[in-house]
Design a protein around this motif. Structure first.
Motif, short mmCIF file in Angstrom:
data_model
loop_
_atom_site.label_atom_id
_atom_site.label_comp_id
_atom_site.label_asym_id
_atom_site.label_seq_id
_atom_site.Cartn_x
_atom_site.Cartn_y
_atom_site.Cartn_z
N MET A 1 -14.24 -5.06 10.85
CA MET A 1 -14.06 -3.65 11.23
C MET A 1 -14.08 -3.49 12.75
SD MET A 1 -15.89 -1.31 8.39
CE MET A 1 -17.38 -1.17 9.36
N LYS A 2 -13.40 -4.38 13.44
CA LYS A 2 -13.36 -4.31 14.90
C LYS A 2 -12.77 -2.98 15.36
CE LYS A 2 -11.57 -6.71 18.98
NZ LYS A 2 -10.80 -7.87 19.48
N TRP A 3 -11.77 -2.47 14.62
CA TRP A 3 -11.11 -1.23 15.01
C TRP A 3 -12.08 -0.07 15.13
CZ3 TRP A 3 -11.33 3.27 12.23
CH2 TRP A 3 -11.81 3.18 10.92
N LEU A 4 -13.14 -0.08 14.32
CA LEU A 4 -14.09 1.02 14.28
C LEU A 4 -14.87 1.15 15.57
CD1 LEU A 4 -15.08 3.22 12.34
CD2 LEU A 4 -16.80 1.61 11.49
N PHE A 5 -14.96 0.05 16.34
CA PHE A 5 -15.75 0.06 17.56
C PHE A 5 -14.88 0.22 18.81
CE2 PHE A 5 -18.07 -2.27 14.32
CZ PHE A 5 -19.28 -1.59 14.33
N LEU A 6 -13.56 0.31 18.62
CA LEU A 6 -12.68 0.61 19.73
C LEU A 6 -12.77 2.10 20.05
CD1 LEU A 6 -9.57 -1.47 18.60
CD2 LEU A 6 -11.25 -2.11 20.33
N ASN A 7 -12.71 2.44 21.33
CA ASN A 7 -12.80 3.84 21.74
C ASN A 7 -14.08 4.49 21.22
OD1 ASN A 7 -11.73 5.88 23.27
ND2 ASN A 7 -10.29 6.59 21.72
N ALA A 8 -15.19 3.76 21.32
CA ALA A 8 -16.46 4.19 20.73
C ALA A 8 -16.94 5.52 21.29
CB ALA A 8 -17.51 3.11 20.95
N VAL B 1 -7.46 -5.44 -2.62
CA VAL B 1 -8.25 -4.55 -1.78
C VAL B 1 -8.71 -5.27 -0.52
CG1 VAL B 1 -10.36 -3.16 -1.64
CG2 VAL B 1 -9.02 -3.17 -3.75
N SER B 2 -9.17 -6.49 -0.66
CA SER B 2 -9.65 -7.24 0.50
C SER B 2 -8.52 -7.49 1.50
CB SER B 2 -10.25 -8.58 0.05
OG SER B 2 -9.28 -9.36 -0.63
N ARG B 3 -7.32 -7.66 1.00
CA ARG B 3 -6.17 -7.89 1.88
C ARG B 3 -5.82 -6.62 2.63
NH1 ARG B 3 -3.96 -11.34 5.07
NH2 ARG B 3 -1.73 -11.73 4.84
N ILE B 4 -5.91 -5.47 1.98
CA ILE B 4 -5.68 -4.19 2.65
C ILE B 4 -6.68 -4.04 3.79
CG2 ILE B 4 -5.76 -1.68 2.42
CD1 ILE B 4 -3.33 -2.82 1.05
N ARG B 5 -7.92 -4.39 3.53
CA ARG B 5 -8.96 -4.32 4.55
C ARG B 5 -8.61 -5.20 5.75
NH1 ARG B 5 -13.12 -0.54 4.92
NH2 ARG B 5 -15.02 -1.44 5.78
N GLN B 6 -8.10 -6.37 5.49
CA GLN B 6 -7.68 -7.27 6.57
C GLN B 6 -6.54 -6.66 7.37
OE1 GLN B 6 -6.73 -11.02 4.73
NE2 GLN B 6 -8.84 -11.39 4.04
N PHE B 7 -5.59 -6.05 6.66
CA PHE B 7 -4.45 -5.44 7.35
C PHE B 7 -4.92 -4.34 8.31
CE2 PHE B 7 -1.45 -6.46 3.56
CZ PHE B 7 -1.17 -7.70 4.11
N ILE B 8 -5.86 -3.52 7.87
CA ILE B 8 -6.34 -2.42 8.69
C ILE B 8 -6.96 -2.91 10.00
CG2 ILE B 8 -8.18 -0.66 8.80
CD1 ILE B 8 -7.39 0.10 5.93
N ASP B 9 -7.58 -4.05 9.97
CA ASP B 9 -8.22 -4.60 11.17
C ASP B 9 -7.27 -5.48 11.99
OD1 ASP B 9 -10.67 -4.23 12.44
OD2 ASP B 9 -11.38 -6.24 11.92
N GLU B 10 -6.09 -5.74 11.48
CA GLU B 10 -5.18 -6.71 12.09
C GLU B 10 -4.73 -6.36 13.51
OE1 GLU B 10 -2.40 -9.49 9.50
OE2 GLU B 10 -1.38 -7.63 10.02
N PRO B 11 -4.32 -5.10 13.78
CA PRO B 11 -3.89 -4.79 15.15
C PRO B 11 -4.96 -5.07 16.20
CG PRO B 11 -3.15 -3.08 13.66
CD PRO B 11 -4.08 -3.96 12.88
N ALA B 12 -6.22 -4.85 15.84
CA ALA B 12 -7.32 -5.10 16.77
C ALA B 12 -7.53 -6.58 17.03
CB ALA B 12 -8.62 -4.48 16.24
N HIS B 13 -6.95 -7.43 16.18
CA HIS B 13 -7.06 -8.88 16.34
C HIS B 13 -5.73 -9.49 16.76
CE1 HIS B 13 -11.17 -9.37 14.81
NE2 HIS B 13 -10.89 -8.36 14.00
#
Length: 248
Positions: free
Chosen positions: A1-8, A46-58
């Motif tokens: 969940m790296k995206w969640l901590f961007l623009n904190a 579901v786990s793959r969807i979760r990975q996709f959501i975090d992908e741009p941040a990685h």
């Protein structure tokens, strides 16, 4: 969940001003509610969807570019959208999971959503994004063109159509060989949203997905979903997502 901590900092400010909404959003995070719905309509894990959501941040090159664009957007006189918002990442994850050949988008503005969808197509190694933009510079930094956020290295799969969606969308929908994904992000009036939905939906393939940004601004999304009797429809972080079922 790296995206969640961007623009904190901006996220913490929003939590302070709307703690009730923040609590509901966090509950959806810990229960993976958004990911479960997206998995259901795309057939992906579901786990793959979760990975996709975090992908741009990685994706370092993309993240650096978006970070530089975000600095420019902060200098403008208007309040710009969160370039790291989950509403954008939901659209990215849909493109990654659905693997569409053809996407039609109305409304580009700075091009944050366009850039994310094009990154998804780039990682899929297939597909084309057709974007319709009327050319309104109201929310653009001085001297910038619509879609300026999209990096050059992602523009190979992008077809940009300058003009009014009321004229371009009906013709484009008829001309395309297929339509896998339609996303509305132009004029958010009830009448215009219904117009776009009604123009795009007949050409959307069974199993295709319709997205409506800012779907909470009025009842157009829910009224359309109800009229079409499509049960797989939800609003996630302000984004309406509807999966077209098999032909009745």
């Amino acid at each position: 969940m790296k995206w969640l901590f961007l623009n904190a900092k901006q996220r913490l400010q929003r939590i302070a001003t709307n703690p009730g909404y923040a609590a509901k959003a966090m509950l959806r995070e810990v229960t993976w509610a958004d990911e479960r719905f997206l998995a259901k309509i795309t057939g992906e894990r579901v786990s793959r969807i979760r990975q996709f959501i975090d992908e741009p941040a990685h994706t370092p090159e993309f993240l650096r570019h978006i970070s530089e664009c975000e600095k420019i957007l902060r200098t403008t006189r208007f309040e710009s959208a969160d370039v790291y918002a989950k509403k954008v990442l939901i659209q990215y994850a849909i493109v990654r999971a659905l693997r569409p050949e053809t996407i039609v988008e109305t409304g580009v503005a700075n091009g944050v959503s366009s850039a994310h969808m094009l990154l998804a197509l780039h990682k899929n190694r297939q597909g084309t994004l057709h974007s319709i933009e009327i050319g309104d510079s109201t929310y653009l930094p001085a001297g910038r063109e619509p879609g300026w956020v999209v990096p050059d290295w992602l523009r190979g799969r992008w077809k940009f159509h300058l003009g009014d969606a009321r004229q371009i969308l009906p013709q484009l929908a008829r001309e395309l060989p297929s339509l896998d994904l339609f996303t509305h992000d132009s004029l958010h009036t009830y009448e215009h949203m219904k117009f776009e939905f009604e123009q795009a939906f007949p050409f959307l393939r069974p199993g295709g997905i319709l997205i409506a940004d800012d779907a909470l601004w009025n009842d157009a999304f829910w009224d359309f979903a109800s009229t079409k009797m499509e049960p797989n429809a939800q609003i996630l972080h302000g984004v309406g997502v509807l999966c077209k079922g098999k032909q009745k």
